[in-house]
Design an enzyme around this catalytic site. Structure first.
Site, PDB file in Angstrom:
ATOM      1  N   HIS A   1       1.015  -1.216  -0.011  1.00 15.12           N
ATOM      2  CA  HIS A   1      -0.024   0.020  -0.085  1.00 15.12           C
ATOM      3  C   HIS A   1       0.895   1.226   0.188  1.00 15.12           C
ATOM      4  O   HIS A   1       0.201   2.312  -0.336  1.00 15.12           O
ATOM      5  CB  HIS A   1      -0.959   0.015   1.112  1.00 15.12           C
ATOM      6  CG  HIS A   1      -1.857  -1.220   1.217  1.00 15.12           C
ATOM      7  ND1 HIS A   1      -1.323  -2.418   2.036  1.00 15.12           N
ATOM      8  CD2 HIS A   1      -3.136  -1.329   0.750  1.00 15.12           C
ATOM      9  CE1 HIS A   1      -2.350  -3.328   1.565  1.00 15.12           C
ATOM     10  NE2 HIS A   1      -3.240  -2.626   0.838  1.00 15.12           N
TER      11      HIS A   1
ATOM     12  N   GLY B   1      -5.041  11.241   9.832  1.00 11.76           N
ATOM     13  CA  GLY B   1      -5.905  10.262   9.173  1.00 11.76           C
ATOM     14  C   GLY B   1      -6.478  10.682   7.782  1.00 11.76           C
ATOM     15  O   GLY B   1      -6.293   9.892   6.849  1.00 11.76           O
TER      16      GLY B   1
ATOM     17  N   ARG C   1      -3.903   4.661  -3.752  1.00 11.41           N
ATOM     18  CA  ARG C   1      -5.036   5.130  -3.140  1.00 11.41           C
ATOM     19  C   ARG C   1      -5.325   6.492  -2.719  1.00 11.41           C
ATOM     20  O   ARG C   1      -6.042   6.684  -1.682  1.00 11.41           O
ATOM     21  CB  ARG C   1      -5.458   4.007  -2.058  1.00 11.41           C
ATOM     22  CG  ARG C   1      -5.709   2.567  -2.420  1.00 11.41           C
ATOM     23  CD  ARG C   1      -5.953   1.567  -1.319  1.00 11.41           C
ATOM     24  NE  ARG C   1      -5.949   0.525  -1.695  1.00 11.41           N
ATOM     25  CZ  ARG C   1      -7.059  -0.249  -1.936  1.00 11.41           C
ATOM     26  NH1 ARG C   1      -8.290   0.324  -1.149  1.00 11.41           N
ATOM     27  NH2 ARG C   1      -7.134  -1.565  -2.212  1.00 11.41           N
TER      28      ARG C   1
ATOM     29  N   ARG D   1       0.516   9.625  15.929  1.00 11.52           N
ATOM     30  CA  ARG D   1      -0.754   9.785  15.202  1.00 11.52           C
ATOM     31  C   ARG D   1      -1.329  11.457  15.748  1.00 11.52           C
ATOM     32  O   ARG D   1      -0.864  11.603  16.800  1.00 11.52           O
ATOM     33  CB  ARG D   1      -1.744   8.777  15.592  1.00 11.52           C
ATOM     34  CG  ARG D   1      -3.355   9.262  15.509  1.00 11.52           C
ATOM     35  CD  ARG D   1      -4.213   7.927  15.577  1.00 11.52           C
ATOM     36  NE  ARG D   1      -5.406   8.620  16.055  1.00 11.52           N
ATOM     37  CZ  ARG D   1      -6.250   9.259  15.402  1.00 11.52           C
ATOM     38  NH1 ARG D   1      -5.992   9.667  14.070  1.00 11.52           N
ATOM     39  NH2 ARG D   1      -7.338   9.497  15.835  1.00 11.52           N
TER      40      ARG D   1
ATOM     41  N   THR E   1      -8.214  13.858  15.804  1.00 11.97           N
ATOM     42  CA  THR E   1      -8.989  14.479  16.513  1.00 11.97           C
ATOM     43  C   THR E   1      -9.996  13.436  17.373  1.00 11.97           C
ATOM     44  O   THR E   1      -9.687  12.044  17.002  1.00 11.97           O
ATOM     45  CB  THR E   1     -10.395  15.363  15.707  1.00 11.97           C
ATOM     46  OG1 THR E   1     -10.931  14.454  14.684  1.00 11.97           O
ATOM     47  CG2 THR E   1      -9.751  16.394  14.677  1.00 11.97           C
TER      48      THR E   1
ATOM     49  N   GLU F   1     -11.685   8.122  19.987  1.00 12.06           N
ATOM     50  CA  GLU F   1     -11.204   8.103  18.442  1.00 12.06           C
ATOM     51  C   GLU F   1     -11.225   6.899  18.022  1.00 12.06           C
ATOM     52  O   GLU F   1     -12.050   5.895  18.345  1.00 12.06           O
ATOM     53  CB  GLU F   1      -9.974   8.848  18.551  1.00 12.06           C
ATOM     54  CG  GLU F   1      -8.776   8.248  19.356  1.00 12.06           C
ATOM     55  CD  GLU F   1      -8.110   7.273  18.834  1.00 12.06           C
ATOM     56  OE1 GLU F   1      -8.534   5.924  19.187  1.00 12.06           O
ATOM     57  OE2 GLU F   1      -7.235   7.451  17.832  1.00 12.06           O
TER      58      GLU F   1
ATOM     59  N   GLU G   1      -8.149   5.028  16.064  1.00  8.83           N
ATOM     60  CA  GLU G   1      -7.059   4.278  15.571  1.00  8.83           C
ATOM     61  C   GLU G   1      -6.254   4.094  16.822  1.00  8.83           C
ATOM     62  O   GLU G   1      -5.292   3.046  16.469  1.00  8.83           O
ATOM     63  CB  GLU G   1      -6.499   5.364  14.492  1.00  8.83           C
ATOM     64  CG  GLU G   1      -7.155   5.509  13.412  1.00  8.83           C
ATOM     65  CD  GLU G   1      -8.387   6.671  13.423  1.00  8.83           C
ATOM     66  OE1 GLU G   1      -8.435   7.427  14.446  1.00  8.83           O
ATOM     67  OE2 GLU G   1      -9.054   6.729  12.543  1.00  8.83           O
TER      68      GLU G   1
ATOM     69  N   ASP H   1     -15.254  17.454  19.373  1.00 12.57           N
ATOM     70  CA  ASP H   1     -16.502  17.598  19.743  1.00 12.57           C
ATOM     71  C   ASP H   1     -16.837  16.996  21.025  1.00 12.57           C
ATOM     72  O   ASP H   1     -15.622  16.401  21.642  1.00 12.57           O
ATOM     73  CB  ASP H   1     -17.136  16.887  18.636  1.00 12.57           C
ATOM     74  CG  ASP H   1     -16.871  15.454  18.391  1.00 12.57           C
ATOM     75  OD1 ASP H   1     -16.092  15.161  17.669  1.00 12.57           O
ATOM     76  OD2 ASP H   1     -17.537  14.310  19.049  1.00 12.57           O
TER      77      ASP H   1
HETATM   78  N1  HPA Z   1     -16.261   9.367  17.676  1.00 10.51           N
HETATM   79  C1  HPA Z   1     -14.853   8.707  17.205  1.00 10.51           C
HETATM   80  N2  HPA Z   1     -14.137   9.393  16.882  1.00 10.51           N
HETATM   81  C2  HPA Z   1     -14.084  10.631  16.871  1.00 10.51           C
HETATM   82  C3  HPA Z   1     -15.022  11.662  17.361  1.00 10.51           C
HETATM   83  C4  HPA Z   1     -16.149  10.667  17.968  1.00 10.51           C
HETATM   84  O1  HPA Z   1     -17.115  11.400  18.541  1.00 10.51           O
HETATM   85  N3  HPA Z   1     -14.718  12.735  17.365  1.00 10.51           N
HETATM   86  C5  HPA Z   1     -13.469  12.593  16.568  1.00 10.51           C
HETATM   87  N4  HPA Z   1     -13.114  11.621  16.180  1.00 10.51           N
END
Ligand code: HPA
Length: 234
Positions: free
Chosen positions: A4, A20, A43, A87, A90, A179, A181, A204
């Site tokens: 890959h 990511g 890819r 890594r 978010t 998250e 990963e 978030d």
């Molecule tokens: N869930 C999973 N992964 C995420 C989220 C989440 O709410 N926010 C950012 N990555």
């Protein structure tokens, strides 16, 4: 060339940042690295190597989720001799004390994924950060006046869950954020005896359902990049 990643041996630095989003890899290479060149576009999972403060650093997109990061981390460790994998991503907050825009450094990663169940034949494994990378990242953040939150996270196999309160069991056991990963990256680093770390900005909250704006995500991302790059060249 691995399956890959279309790079030659030596094309990839010993230290690799792992966003990511492959377009984020492109942005990092263009914004933060000197003399960067692309080594992968298989890819559209772009990978670049360049210099940060004169030292070689690579940045490789991983895609979303454990199966995807597993493929890239595996090939980076096994076929390209990568020693330090960081890594940058978010996460969603699952503790009141973890606020939007916070920097979270993942000490360990629990998971609802079946991957380690299969790998360890029903036994449990504790995927853990590299202490030396974690200490370097923590010190780099604190020296800039930021207050990172250090603690365990959850790597979930699903962004969308049937039960909207599923995250609460992880919160009760002290996990800071969710998250998708980190557990696999830490497990593969252990398997190959390499160092790994995950830096997350909170985009978030699963408690308040607030989200950061695109502009806020950019600012926190830039701060996280400084910490990640300083850690990569340490
Ligand atoms: N869930 C999973 N992964 C995420 C989220 C989440 O709410 N926010 C950012 N990555």
């Amino acid at each position: 060339m691995s399956i890959h990643i279309a790079a030659k041996p030596g094309d990839i630095a010993e230290a690799v940042l792992l966003p990511g989003d492959p377009l984020r890899a492109k942005f990092i290479a263009e914004t933060f690295l000197e003399q960067s060149r692309q080594y992968n576009q298989v890819r559209n999972m772009f990978g670049y190597t360049g210099l940060y403060k004169g030292k070689p650093v690579s940045v490789q997109g991983t895609g979303m989720g454990i199966p995807s990061i597993s493929i890239y981390a595996h090939e980076l460790f096994r076929d390209y001799g990568v020693k330090r994998a960081i890594r940058i991503g978010t996460a969603g907050a699952i503790q009141e004390a973890v606020k939007l825009r916070d920097l979270v450094i993942a000490l360990a990663a629990s998971t609802d994924s079946g991957v380690n169940h299969i790998r360890f034949q029903g036994r449990s494994f504790a995927p853990t950060a590299s202490f030396s990378l974690l200490k370097t990242a923590y010190d780099a953040a604190v020296s800039r006046g930021w207050q990172p939150k250090v603690g365990p996270v959850v790597s979930s196999d699903r962004f969308y869950t049937e039960d909207p309160e599923e995250w609460k069991i992880w919160a009760q056991f002290g996990c800071l954020a969710v998250e998708m990963e980190c557990a696999e990256l830490y497990t593969l680093a252990a398997q190959y005896d390499r160092e790994a770390l995950t830096l997350l900005t909170i985009s978030d909250s699963l408690i308040s359902h607030e989200q950061t704006t695109a502009e806020e995500r950019q600012t926190t991302f830039t701060q996280m990049m400084e910490v990640a790059l300083e850690t990569a060249i340490s």
